[in-house]
Design an enzyme around this catalytic site. Structure first.
Site, PDB file in Angstrom:
ATOM      1  N   LYS A 174       0.861  -4.580   4.794  1.00  0.00           N
ATOM      2  CA  LYS A 174       1.447  -5.548   5.723  1.00  0.00           C
ATOM      3  C   LYS A 174       2.525  -6.400   5.048  1.00  0.00           C
ATOM      4  CE  LYS A 174      -2.628  -5.403   8.515  1.00  0.00           C
ATOM      5  NZ  LYS A 174      -2.060  -4.421   9.439  1.00  0.00           N
TER       6      LYS A 174
ATOM      7  N   ASN B 144       0.843  -1.206   0.000  1.00  0.00           N
ATOM      8  CA  ASN B 144       0.000   0.000   0.000  1.00  0.00           C
ATOM      9  C   ASN B 144       0.869   1.243   0.000  1.00  0.00           C
ATOM     10  OD1 ASN B 144      -2.366  -1.540   0.363  1.00  0.00           O
ATOM     11  ND2 ASN B 144      -2.240  -1.413   2.581  1.00  0.00           N
TER      12      ASN B 144
ATOM     13  N   ASP C 148       4.400   5.704  17.687  1.00  0.00           N
ATOM     14  CA  ASP C 148       3.551   5.252  16.577  1.00  0.00           C
ATOM     15  C   ASP C 148       3.673   3.732  16.462  1.00  0.00           C
ATOM     16  OD1 ASP C 148       2.250   4.732  14.202  1.00  0.00           O
ATOM     17  OD2 ASP C 148       3.383   6.171  12.990  1.00  0.00           O
TER      18      ASP C 148
ATOM     19  N   GLY D 292       1.087  -6.458  22.816  1.00  0.00           N
ATOM     20  CA  GLY D 292       1.586  -5.086  22.979  1.00  0.00           C
ATOM     21  C   GLY D 292       2.577  -5.003  24.118  1.00  0.00           C
TER      22      GLY D 292
ATOM     23  N   GLY E 213       3.701  -8.074  26.295  1.00  0.00           N
ATOM     24  CA  GLY E 213       4.636  -9.089  25.804  1.00  0.00           C
ATOM     25  C   GLY E 213       3.997  -9.990  24.765  1.00  0.00           C
TER      26      GLY E 213
ATOM     27  N   ALA F 256       4.406  -5.733   2.327  1.00  0.00           N
ATOM     28  CA  ALA F 256       5.601  -4.950   1.979  1.00  0.00           C
ATOM     29  C   ALA F 256       6.392  -4.587   3.238  1.00  0.00           C
ATOM     30  CB  ALA F 256       5.183  -3.692   1.220  1.00  0.00           C
TER      31      ALA F 256
ATOM     32  N   ASP G 135       3.831  -6.046  11.890  1.00  0.00           N
ATOM     33  CA  ASP G 135       4.483  -6.522  10.660  1.00  0.00           C
ATOM     34  C   ASP G 135       5.975  -6.743  10.914  1.00  0.00           C
ATOM     35  OD1 ASP G 135       1.985  -5.942   9.629  1.00  0.00           O
ATOM     36  OD2 ASP G 135       2.604  -3.975   8.878  1.00  0.00           O
TER      37      ASP G 135
ATOM     38  N   GLY H 272       5.684   6.152  11.171  1.00  0.00           N
ATOM     39  CA  GLY H 272       5.472   5.444   9.918  1.00  0.00           C
ATOM     40  C   GLY H 272       5.500   3.937  10.110  1.00  0.00           C
TER      41      GLY H 272
ATOM     42  N   ARG I   3       9.505   5.176  16.333  1.00  0.00           N
ATOM     43  CA  ARG I   3       9.663   5.943  15.089  1.00  0.00           C
ATOM     44  C   ARG I   3       8.311   6.108  14.398  1.00  0.00           C
ATOM     45  NH1 ARG I   3      14.713   2.253  12.921  1.00  0.00           N
ATOM     46  NH2 ARG I   3      16.173   2.966  14.501  1.00  0.00           N
TER      47      ARG I   3
HETATM   48  O1  RIB Z   1       0.212  -2.949   9.554  1.00  0.00           O
HETATM   49  C1  RIB Z   1       0.325  -1.634   9.083  1.00  0.00           C
HETATM   50  C2  RIB Z   1      -0.149  -1.546   7.678  1.00  0.00           C
HETATM   51  O2  RIB Z   1      -1.536  -1.795   7.638  1.00  0.00           O
HETATM   52  C3  RIB Z   1       0.033  -0.189   7.062  1.00  0.00           C
HETATM   53  O3  RIB Z   1       1.277  -0.030   6.438  1.00  0.00           O
HETATM   54  C4  RIB Z   1      -1.164  -0.066   6.124  1.00  0.00           C
HETATM   55  O4  RIB Z   1      -0.820  -0.051   4.788  1.00  0.00           O
HETATM   56  C5  RIB Z   1      -2.057  -1.248   6.462  1.00  0.00           C
HETATM   57  O5  RIB Z   1      -1.977  -2.219   5.539  1.00  0.00           O
END
Ligand code: RIB
Length: 306
Positions: free
Chosen positions: A39, A10, A247, A222, A225, A41, A253, A288, A286
């Site tokens: 997720k 995405n 964030d 979270g 643990g 990528a 992921d 993003g 961080r």
């Molecule tokens: O897990 C985070 C991801 O969920 C974001 O990068 C967004 O694109 C969604 O797919």
């Protein structure tokens, strides 16, 4: 040592705000930024930054966003032989709101991700060369099912990250084919039917989930643990690292990517979970999703100093 990641790509559009808007409310004063995400990528790039060779399988639209994603995957050093594209659908997009407590709320338009089909999985060559396969649920369930069958036939460990939270329990054949399933609190509540709000209910949910056919489970909770439930009696809680989170987008992921890297390097499951907890702890400090994925040296330094 190669990992195969099959999943979504995405473009993420973020707005950082004091608080998340309620339905019908407008919250002004936000800060906007954008970056690559999805997720699949996020997982592929994070696994590559952690030192694995990674082939990424996804589907993009034939648009500027898709082209930018492809270039970025190449710059990150992913094998893009199976980054496909499709006509008539836009590349995946996510709108993400993040508040001052690091909570988020995400809306996704899947676009081309919804066109990643079982036949695309059959286009992957030399599948037996992969040590671990990692996938998630931002692609069609029939594709996840086909992939899980391929993994089982080749005897390749499959990590199934059941995210985003499915609306209903996972089909039993997919569950039986996955070596490790890695739900978060919300996901395991849906998958097991046991609402989870603390460690005790997570243990109950993991046991119910195993009764449904899950083999090994790592429940990410979270700050509490990660709960490991595998063939051994009982469960084990691997504590998380305490860090100042700004964030949490993409933290799951990055956890899954690091878990895949650890297992591909033949770490035992608990050691791999600790490695994954460290990688995701760094990421939440961080902004993003993909940009927050740490490099191997950073995780090693973090583990040595925490
Ligand atoms: O897990 C985070 C991801 O969920 C974001 O990068 C967004 O694109 C969604 O797919």
């Amino acid at each position: 040592m190669k990992i195969l990641v099959v999943g979504s790509s995405n473009t993420d559009h973020f707005i950082r705000l004091k608080s998340l808007p309620k339905p019908g409310e407008t919250v002004s004063g936000g800060i906007y930024y954008s970056g690559l995400g999805g997720k699949g990528a996020n997982q592929a790039v994070a696994a590559r930054r952690l030192g694995s060779e990674v082939s990424f399988v996804c589907k993009l639209g034939k648009d500027a966003q898709g082209e930018a994603a492809r270039q970025s995957f190449e710059q990150e050093g992913l094998d893009t032989s199976y980054v496909f594209s499709t006509d008539g659908l836009h590349s995946g997009v996510a709108f993400i709101l993040v508040d001052e407590q690091a909570e988020n709320s995400i809306a996704v338009a899947a676009g081309a991700n919804s066109d990643l089909m079982p036949e695309d999985i059959d286009r992957i060559g030399n599948i037996q060369d992969y040590r671990v396969i990692l996938t998630s649920l931002e692609i069609p369930m029939e594709t996840v099912r086909h992939l899980s069958g391929v993994a089982r036939r080749h005897g390749i460990p499959l990590i199934l990250n059941p995210a985003p939270a499915p609306k209903e329990p996972l089909p039993p054949d997919i569950l039986a084919a996955a070596t490790i399933v890695t739900p978060n609190e919300t996901e395991i509540s849906t998958l097991s039917g046991v609402p989870v709000h603390d460690e005790g209910t997570a243990v109950q949910a993991a046991s119910a989930f195993r009764a449904l056919g899950a083999r090994e489970i790592v429940v990410t909770l979270g700050q509490k643990g990660a709960l490991v439930s595998d063939g051994r009696p009982g469960t084990e809680m691997i504590p998380s690292f305490s860090v100042p989170a700004i964030d949490t987008t993409g933290a799951g992921d990055i956890f899954n990517a690091a878990l895949a890297v650890g297992l591909a390097e033949r770490m035992d499951l608990r050691k791999a979970v600790r490695f994954a907890a460290a990688a995701s702890a760094i990421s939440v400090t961080r902004h993003g999703a993909m940009p927050s994925a740490p490099f191997r040296k950073e995780v090693e330094h973090f583990l040595a100093t925490h």
